[in-house]
Design a protein around this motif. Structure first.
Motif, PDB file in Angstrom:
ATOM      1  N   UNK A 155       0.915  -1.324  -0.164  1.00 53.21           N
ATOM      2  CA  UNK A 155      -0.096   0.056   0.093  1.00 53.21           C
ATOM      3  C   UNK A 155       0.670   0.823  -0.070  1.00 53.21           C
ATOM      4  N   UNK A 156      -0.632   2.384  -0.239  1.00 49.16           N
ATOM      5  CA  UNK A 156       0.886   3.913   0.361  1.00 49.16           C
ATOM      6  C   UNK A 156       1.737   3.590  -1.677  1.00 49.16           C
ATOM      7  N   UNK A 157       1.203   3.199  -2.180  1.00 48.28           N
ATOM      8  CA  UNK A 157       2.012   3.723  -3.742  1.00 48.28           C
ATOM      9  C   UNK A 157       3.062   2.509  -3.926  1.00 48.28           C
ATOM     10  N   UNK A 158       2.595   1.227  -3.354  1.00 46.41           N
ATOM     11  CA  UNK A 158       3.525   0.121  -3.575  1.00 46.41           C
ATOM     12  C   UNK A 158       4.822   0.666  -2.110  1.00 46.41           C
ATOM     13  N   UNK A 159       5.242   0.703  -1.545  1.00 46.03           N
ATOM     14  CA  UNK A 159       5.856   1.485  -1.316  1.00 46.03           C
ATOM     15  C   UNK A 159       5.774   0.821   0.428  1.00 46.03           C
ATOM     16  N   UNK A 160       4.729   0.317   1.250  1.00 39.25           N
ATOM     17  CA  UNK A 160       4.812  -0.511   2.273  1.00 39.25           C
ATOM     18  C   UNK A 160       4.056  -1.329   1.896  1.00 39.25           C
ATOM     19  N   UNK A 161       5.103  -2.501   2.891  1.00 40.26           N
ATOM     20  CA  UNK A 161       4.165  -3.693   3.208  1.00 40.26           C
ATOM     21  C   UNK A 161       3.279  -3.959   4.433  1.00 40.26           C
ATOM     22  N   UNK A 162       2.131  -4.616   4.427  1.00 36.74           N
ATOM     23  CA  UNK A 162       1.294  -4.803   5.240  1.00 36.74           C
ATOM     24  C   UNK A 162       1.615  -6.640   6.214  1.00 36.74           C
ATOM     25  N   UNK A 163       2.453  -6.771   6.931  1.00 34.16           N
ATOM     26  CA  UNK A 163       2.666  -7.986   7.541  1.00 34.16           C
ATOM     27  C   UNK A 163       2.044  -8.772   7.927  1.00 34.16           C
ATOM     28  N   UNK A 164       0.441  -8.253   8.178  1.00 34.70           N
ATOM     29  CA  UNK A 164      -0.776  -9.991   8.134  1.00 34.70           C
ATOM     30  C   UNK A 164      -0.974  -9.743   7.101  1.00 34.70           C
ATOM     31  N   UNK A 165      -0.887  -8.861   5.942  1.00 31.62           N
ATOM     32  CA  UNK A 165      -1.567  -9.775   4.680  1.00 31.62           C
ATOM     33  C   UNK A 165      -1.328 -10.743   3.465  1.00 31.62           C
ATOM     34  N   UNK A 166       0.750 -10.187   4.251  1.00 34.38           N
ATOM     35  CA  UNK A 166       1.988 -11.141   3.276  1.00 34.38           C
ATOM     36  C   UNK A 166       0.676 -12.508   4.617  1.00 34.38           C
ATOM     37  N   UNK A 167       1.108 -12.079   5.503  1.00 34.61           N
ATOM     38  CA  UNK A 167       1.087 -13.939   5.907  1.00 34.61           C
ATOM     39  C   UNK A 167       0.255 -14.677   5.113  1.00 34.61           C
ATOM     40  N   UNK A 168      -1.181 -13.707   5.172  1.00 32.69           N
ATOM     41  CA  UNK A 168      -2.607 -14.600   4.940  1.00 32.69           C
ATOM     42  C   UNK A 168      -2.193 -14.734   3.736  1.00 32.69           C
ATOM     43  N   UNK A 169      -1.318 -14.107   2.567  1.00 28.86           N
ATOM     44  CA  UNK A 169      -1.176 -15.103   1.320  1.00 28.86           C
ATOM     45  C   UNK A 169       0.245 -15.984   0.960  1.00 28.86           C
TER      46      UNK A 169
END
Length: 295
Positions: free
Chosen positions: A165-179
């Motif tokens: 998110x944030x113009x694809x600059x920041x990673x959301x850890x819970x979302x990455x863990x869900x994937x």
């Protein structure tokens, strides 16, 4: 000498055996080679140049790898293109969805749904419809197609599952863990999803996020304002004040933002409280704003 020769032969045979990764037995849930293919994508995801290099490496794995490597490649491809239905990725997944190996075909079908998750992409929808008729007598494949269709039309096209998110600059850890959890579940589709643990698919919900840009006033009431929505331009290292978007169209909020889209306010009447216009944005009145003279 003979002992040395036999030892060398044994070591050569052992290395040849190690080169051919074994398909997991009943006591082993996942194969290391499948997870390694996904690991390549996890390292490269979120960065365009690295993703292109990873796509090339995954193509080599498909060409030279054995069955267990091929099973992990579709999920690795979708890790690089979550909610971003890029044509090359969709074509490759479509080809793999007719693979002779059942697990590879099922992984490719679910990956195709996740690739276009929440986008209502018409090309993927057509592919999934044709797959539904092609696999009409295969219950496992057909269930995978239905899951993929549900992902494609998630939230009627208002949700995205990309962890950046944030113009694809920041990673959301819970979302990455869900994937990652979702992809591990799909790797053992027959044992987990077609067995008693299909509820594990719901882990993907932690990655769901609205794709809308909604503007609010300081009292958190909806505030429709004109915004310019266009394709994002990489302005790193450019001198002066370069344009951040190109080929824009002017809409009134709320608006939907695709994977590569960026938005900016089209009026000076309000000032955003955040520099990146994504999700919910609070606007405040610009004290220096002078309305245009009406004749």
């Amino acid at each position: 000498g003979a002992a040395g020769a036999s030892g060398a032969g044994a070591s050569a045979g052992g290395s040849a055996g190690a080169a051919q990764a074994k398909v997991p037995t009943d006591g082993q849930l996942f194969d290391a080679a499948s997870l390694t293919a996904m690991g390549v994508a996890m390292i490269a995801m979120g960065e365009d140049l690295g993703a292109q290099m990873a796509h090339r490496a995954l193509g080599h794995m498909l060409q030279y790898g054995d069955v267990s490597v091929r099973r992990g490649v579709p999920l690795a491809i979708v890790a690089l293109n979550v909610s971003n239905p890029e044509q090359s990725a969709v074509d490759l997944l479509s080809k793999l969805s007719h693979d002779s190996d059942t697990a590879t075909a099922i992984n490719s079908i679910v990956a195709m749904g996740l690739c276009g998750a929440g986008t209502n992409n018409s090309r993927i929808a057509n592919n999934l419809r044709s797959l539904a008729s092609y696999y009409s007598k295969e219950a496992g494949h057909l269930f995978a197609v239905r899951i993929a269709q549900g992902l494609l039309h998630a939230g009627k096209g208002l949700l995205g599952f990309n962890p950046y998110h944030s113009n694809r600059m920041l990673l959301c850890p819970p979302a990455a863990a869900a994937l990652v959890a979702f992809m591990h579940t799909v790797l053992d589709f027959k044992g987990l999803v077609l067995g008693k643990h299909h509820a594990l698919l719901y882990t993907l919900l932690a990655a769901a996020a609205p794709r809308m840009l909604i503007t609010l006033d300081e009292d958190l009431n909806a505030l429709p304002v004109p915004v310019r929505v266009g394709t994002a331009v990489d302005t790193v290292g450019l001198a002066g004040k370069p344009k951040a978007i190109t080929g824009f169209q002017t809409h009134t909020t709320p608006v939907l933002l695709a994977y590569s889209d960026r938005a900016e306010l089209a009026t000076d009447e309000y000032l955003p409280m955040h520099s990146i216009l994504e999700g919910f944005i609070i606007l405040k009145k610009n004290p220096e704003y002078v309305p245009p003279m009406q004749t």
